[in-house]
Scaffold this motif. Structure first.
Motif, PDB file in Angstrom:
ATOM      1  N   TRP A   8       1.330  13.748  -3.798  1.00  0.00           N
ATOM      2  CA  TRP A   8      -0.422  14.340  -4.165  1.00  0.00           C
ATOM      3  C   TRP A   8      -0.753  14.258  -2.792  1.00  0.00           C
ATOM      4  O   TRP A   8      -1.395  14.641  -2.168  1.00  0.00           O
ATOM      5  N   ALA A   9       0.655  15.165  -2.006  1.00  0.00           N
ATOM      6  CA  ALA A   9      -0.442  15.262  -0.369  1.00  0.00           C
ATOM      7  C   ALA A   9      -0.518  16.412  -0.273  1.00  0.00           C
ATOM      8  O   ALA A   9      -0.672  16.979  -0.846  1.00  0.00           O
ATOM      9  N   ALA A  10      -1.534  17.167   0.676  1.00  0.00           N
ATOM     10  CA  ALA A  10      -2.436  17.958   1.174  1.00  0.00           C
ATOM     11  C   ALA A  10      -1.291  18.906   1.379  1.00  0.00           C
ATOM     12  O   ALA A  10       0.032  18.550   2.415  1.00  0.00           O
ATOM     13  N   ASP A  11      -1.184  20.521   1.487  1.00  0.00           N
ATOM     14  CA  ASP A  11      -0.954  21.218   1.686  1.00  0.00           C
ATOM     15  C   ASP A  11       0.953  21.100   1.919  1.00  0.00           C
ATOM     16  O   ASP A  11       2.030  21.880   2.654  1.00  0.00           O
ATOM     17  N   ARG A  12       1.186  20.436   0.327  1.00  0.00           N
ATOM     18  CA  ARG A  12       2.735  20.579  -0.074  1.00  0.00           C
ATOM     19  C   ARG A  12       2.582  21.542  -1.452  1.00  0.00           C
ATOM     20  O   ARG A  12       1.852  21.140  -2.435  1.00  0.00           O
ATOM     21  N   LEU A  13       3.316  22.394  -1.693  1.00  0.00           N
ATOM     22  CA  LEU A  13       3.826  22.885  -2.289  1.00  0.00           C
ATOM     23  C   LEU A  13       3.418  22.358  -4.279  1.00  0.00           C
ATOM     24  O   LEU A  13       2.475  23.388  -4.615  1.00  0.00           O
ATOM     25  N   ILE A  14       4.627  21.426  -4.581  1.00  0.00           N
ATOM     26  CA  ILE A  14       4.140  21.256  -5.576  1.00  0.00           C
ATOM     27  C   ILE A  14       3.022  20.609  -6.148  1.00  0.00           C
ATOM     28  O   ILE A  14       1.987  20.448  -7.094  1.00  0.00           O
ATOM     29  N   PRO A  15       2.750  19.428  -5.293  1.00  0.00           N
ATOM     30  CA  PRO A  15       1.490  18.616  -5.623  1.00  0.00           C
ATOM     31  C   PRO A  15       0.126  20.064  -5.216  1.00  0.00           C
ATOM     32  O   PRO A  15      -0.882  20.322  -6.222  1.00  0.00           O
ATOM     33  N   ASP A  16       0.304  21.264  -4.490  1.00  0.00           N
ATOM     34  CA  ASP A  16       0.069  22.117  -4.417  1.00  0.00           C
ATOM     35  C   ASP A  16      -0.391  22.692  -6.033  1.00  0.00           C
ATOM     36  O   ASP A  16      -1.588  23.432  -5.907  1.00  0.00           O
ATOM     37  N   ILE A  17       0.610  23.329  -6.652  1.00  0.00           N
ATOM     38  CA  ILE A  17       0.594  23.912  -7.875  1.00  0.00           C
ATOM     39  C   ILE A  17      -0.119  22.973  -9.161  1.00  0.00           C
ATOM     40  O   ILE A  17      -0.661  23.415  -9.732  1.00  0.00           O
ATOM     41  N   LEU A  18       0.405  21.679  -8.452  1.00  0.00           N
ATOM     42  CA  LEU A  18      -0.076  20.714  -9.575  1.00  0.00           C
ATOM     43  C   LEU A  18      -1.334  20.977  -9.426  1.00  0.00           C
ATOM     44  O   LEU A  18      -2.090  20.581 -10.451  1.00  0.00           O
TER      45      LEU A  18
END
Length: 362
Positions: free
Chosen positions: A202-212
């Motif tokens: 769930w990190a900020a500014d990471r692609l997969i969490p941002d997408i989800l």
């Protein structure tokens, strides 16, 4: 022990000191070690996100969890010596490129001096036999070329995060040659992984969490750099690589005490746009994306790892293709949304991964 394979019998009863155990990668590592019967002591800051995999999967229940800051040398040293570990896995870090622009001093303090503090603590712990220092693919001086970086390429890094990890590699090399060379009972190696993805990030500014997050909010995903190419891999790929590396350090310390790349197959180094389109298609329900054309801090456009050395020297191979990794992420996230027991789910994912056949080289 089967070469290139994580061996539960080796890890059963081993005393392991793991820094960064509350983070995304560290939580998966802690769960894997627990599952194999290792006696794990973790040292890290509080979980960096809410929700966090550390909490969702109840990672603390199977280990000794110490909340502390690797920038505090005395506290770290006392915790490591008291744990009396045989193996040390150093994963604690400030792990984000964009965050390093906001806090360069904290990034260097954590990633460089934190590594110095860890290795100084190891010098005070006679029980230690193997140390794996985890860095990143971004430690290399990125020349934006099309072939993968090898372990003997120059360290570098444009941004504070990447540069700090290059510095951590130089620190590790200097300590190995100065204090843990021939005749030392301690073998030290570093592991360099690509862009990890997986359930529980769930990190900020990471692609997969941002997408989800965008999908969950019913909004189009904002993509900063759709043509950027990265060595994407499921989180269990490098975590398994670090474990195999630790086994090699134990069994053949002189040969294994070096730097090692753990990346995907060549054809899994894909542009961001490929990832977001695949993930949106797998999620369904109208998920879509748009290009964020606003001015952004510098990030590398092309980055790829050469994993020939790990294949030949450790017998390590990636197991899940990028397509399979994305399927597992969607399944993990849907399970979490449905209220599943995520501790049990993560353990089942570890079993699924261990049973998978290695990928065929592209």
């Amino acid at each position: 022990m089967v070469r290139g394979v994580v061996d539960p019998a080796f890890w059963a009863g081993k005393r392991v000191f793991l820094t960064g155990h509350t983070g995304f990668k560290g939580s998966w590592m802690a769960l894997w070690l627990q599952k194999m019967g290792a006696r794990v002591t973790g040292f890290a800051l509080a979980p960096p996100t809410d929700p966090a995999l550390f909490d969702v999967a109840r990672v603390a229940e199977g280990m000794t969890s110490i909340l502390g800051d690797i920038r505090d040398r005395d506290v770290l040293e006392a915790a490591l010596v008291a744990a009396d570990p045989e193996i040390v896995i150093h994963m604690a870090a400030q792990p984000l490129v964009r965050a390093s622009y906001d806090d360069p001093v904290g990034t260097y303090a954590t990633n460089v001096m934190g590594t110095v503090h860890l290795l100084e603590a190891v010098r005070k712990a006679p029980s230690v036999r193997a140390v794996c220092v985890v860095t990143t693919d971004k430690c290399y001086e990125n020349r934006e070329w099309v072939w993968g970086y090898r372990e003997d390429e120059a360290m570098g890094g444009y941004d504070p995060y990447s540069n700090s990890k290059g510095c951590a590699e130089l620190v590790t090399s200097a300590y190995r040659r100065s204090f843990f060379g021939a005749g030392s009972p301690v073998a030290i190696a570093s592991g360099r992984a690509g862009n990890v993805i997986g359930g529980g990030d769930w990190a900020a500014d990471r692609l997969i969490p941002d997408i989800l997050r965008a999908i969950g909010a019913g909004e189009p995903v904002q993509i900063r750099n759709p043509v950027a190419i990265r060595p994407w891999q499921h989180v269990l790929e490098p975590v398994g690589g670090y474990l195999v590396l630790c086994q090699a350090l134990w069994e053949n310390p002189q040969a294994a005490a070096e730097a090692w790349n753990f990346g995907p197959r060549d054809d899994d180094a894909q542009p961001v746009q490929w990832i977001v389109e695949k993930l949106c298609a797998q999620w369904g329900e109208g998920a879509d994306w748009v290009h964020d054309a606003s001015t952004q801090p510098h990030e590398a456009r092309y980055l790829k790892l050469d994993i020939s050395k790990a294949r030949a020297g450790l017998g390590w191979q990636p197991r899940w293709s990028l397509g399979e990794a994305l399927e597992r992420i969607v399944a993990w996230h849907r399970a979490w949304l449905s209220g599943a027991d995520m501790h049990a789910y993560c353990l089942s994912e570890l079993e699924r991964f261990a049973a998978a056949s290695p990928s065929v080289p592209a």
